[in-house]
Design a protein around this motif. Structure first.
Motif, short mmCIF file in Angstrom:
data_model
loop_
_atom_site.label_atom_id
_atom_site.label_comp_id
_atom_site.label_asym_id
_atom_site.label_seq_id
_atom_site.Cartn_x
_atom_site.Cartn_y
_atom_site.Cartn_z
N GLY A 232 51.02 42.00 55.02
CA GLY A 232 50.11 42.89 53.03
C GLY A 232 49.40 42.65 52.17
N GLY A 233 48.68 41.21 53.23
CA GLY A 233 48.01 40.13 52.02
C GLY A 233 46.60 41.37 52.05
N TRP A 234 46.13 42.35 52.64
CA TRP A 234 44.61 43.29 52.38
C TRP A 234 45.21 44.26 51.52
N THR A 235 45.58 43.97 50.43
CA THR A 235 45.55 44.14 48.89
C THR A 235 44.33 44.50 47.91
N ARG A 236 44.23 45.51 47.37
CA ARG A 236 43.55 45.18 45.48
C ARG A 236 44.23 43.80 44.57
N PRO A 237 43.99 42.96 44.46
CA PRO A 237 44.35 42.01 44.19
C PRO A 237 45.09 42.67 42.12
N LYS A 238 45.51 42.00 41.84
CA LYS A 238 46.61 42.90 40.61
C LYS A 238 45.75 42.30 39.07
N ASN A 239 45.04 41.13 39.88
CA ASN A 239 44.28 40.76 38.50
C ASN A 239 42.39 41.29 38.93
N VAL A 240 41.93 42.81 38.11
CA VAL A 240 40.74 42.66 38.00
C VAL A 240 39.89 42.23 37.80
N GLU A 241 40.27 41.01 36.85
CA GLU A 241 38.93 39.94 37.08
C GLU A 241 38.11 39.07 38.30
N THR A 242 39.43 39.14 38.84
CA THR A 242 38.95 38.62 40.92
C THR A 242 37.94 39.37 40.61
N LEU A 243 38.19 40.69 41.10
CA LEU A 243 36.76 42.04 41.71
C LEU A 243 35.88 41.62 41.52
N ARG A 244 36.46 41.54 39.58
CA ARG A 244 35.10 41.55 38.87
C ARG A 244 34.08 40.49 39.51
N ARG A 245 34.47 39.12 39.90
CA ARG A 245 34.23 37.96 40.65
C ARG A 245 33.60 38.01 41.41
N VAL A 246 34.44 38.62 42.46
CA VAL A 246 34.05 38.40 44.01
C VAL A 246 32.76 39.78 43.97
N PHE A 247 33.04 40.78 43.49
CA PHE A 247 32.34 41.95 43.74
C PHE A 247 31.13 41.86 42.48
N GLY A 248 31.33 41.24 41.42
CA GLY A 248 30.03 41.39 40.40
C GLY A 248 29.57 42.92 39.68
N ASP A 249 30.60 43.47 40.24
CA ASP A 249 30.16 45.06 39.39
C ASP A 249 32.37 45.14 38.64
N GLU A 250 31.90 46.71 38.05
CA GLU A 250 33.83 46.63 37.36
C GLU A 250 34.20 47.40 38.42
N PRO A 251 35.32 46.97 38.82
CA PRO A 251 36.26 48.05 39.91
C PRO A 251 36.96 49.55 38.84
N ASP A 252 36.76 50.34 39.50
CA ASP A 252 37.12 51.89 38.99
C ASP A 252 37.98 52.50 40.69
N GLY A 253 39.12 52.31 40.32
CA GLY A 253 39.91 52.78 41.36
C GLY A 253 39.77 52.10 42.89
N PRO A 254 40.12 50.49 42.73
CA PRO A 254 39.79 50.36 43.81
C PRO A 254 40.56 50.62 45.10
N MET A 255 40.46 50.22 46.14
CA MET A 255 41.12 50.50 47.52
C MET A 255 40.76 49.40 48.21
N PHE A 256 41.84 49.08 49.01
CA PHE A 256 41.63 48.00 50.43
C PHE A 256 42.45 49.53 51.65
N TYR A 257 41.31 49.61 52.50
CA TYR A 257 42.14 50.45 53.38
C TYR A 257 43.24 49.75 54.15
#
Length: 135
Positions: A25-50
């Motif tokens: 259960g550790g491969w889930t999108r972070p609750k903090n959207v800032e984490t995704l912005r920082r790691v990927f350098g882009d604005e997430p739009d409904g992210p999914m970790f398969y």
């Protein structure tokens, strides 16, 4: 002693750290959207970790497309991807896939992402990505 079981997607063995994170259960999108912005350098739009069944499903068509050809532009800022040597593991939104790129190291693929400027490396391996995401 823990038992390792290799999981393959399109003939490519998923890193044990990713399989473990998915199963625990550790491969889930972070609750903090800032984490995704920082790691990927882009604005997430409904992210999914398969999950594992979704990885298998998402990669059937992707890995069969353009055999032997690099998908996406290759430039100083974009690495391109060879679908037969990559596994889609998630996305930040529509047409924003996250993939493992096995071209450099079959045992420790780098993590790449298709952003506005093309495919870019976001982590040298799954373990580094998981650490960046706080998983």
């Amino acid at each position: 002693m823990s038992e390792k079981s290799s999981v393959e997607v399109g003939g490519l063995v998923l890193p044990e750290a990713l399989v473990h994170a998915v199963r625990e259960g550790g491969w889930t999108r972070p609750k903090n959207v800032e984490t995704l912005r920082r790691v990927f350098g882009d604005e997430p739009d409904g992210p999914m970790f398969y999950d594992l069944p979704s990885m298998l499903r998402q990669n059937v068509t992707f890995q069969a497309s353009s055999p032997g050809e690099v998908y996406g532009e290759v430039s100083e800022s974009s690495v391109g991807v060879l679908p037969a040597k990559a596994v889609l593991v998630g996305d930040l939104g529509a047409d924003m896939p996250i993939a493992l790129d096995y071209r450099g190291s079959p045992g420790s693929p780098r993590v790449i992402y298709l952003g506005p400027s093309g495919w870019v490396e976001v982590a040298p391996n799954v373990e580094a990505l998981l650490a960046e995401l706080g998983a």
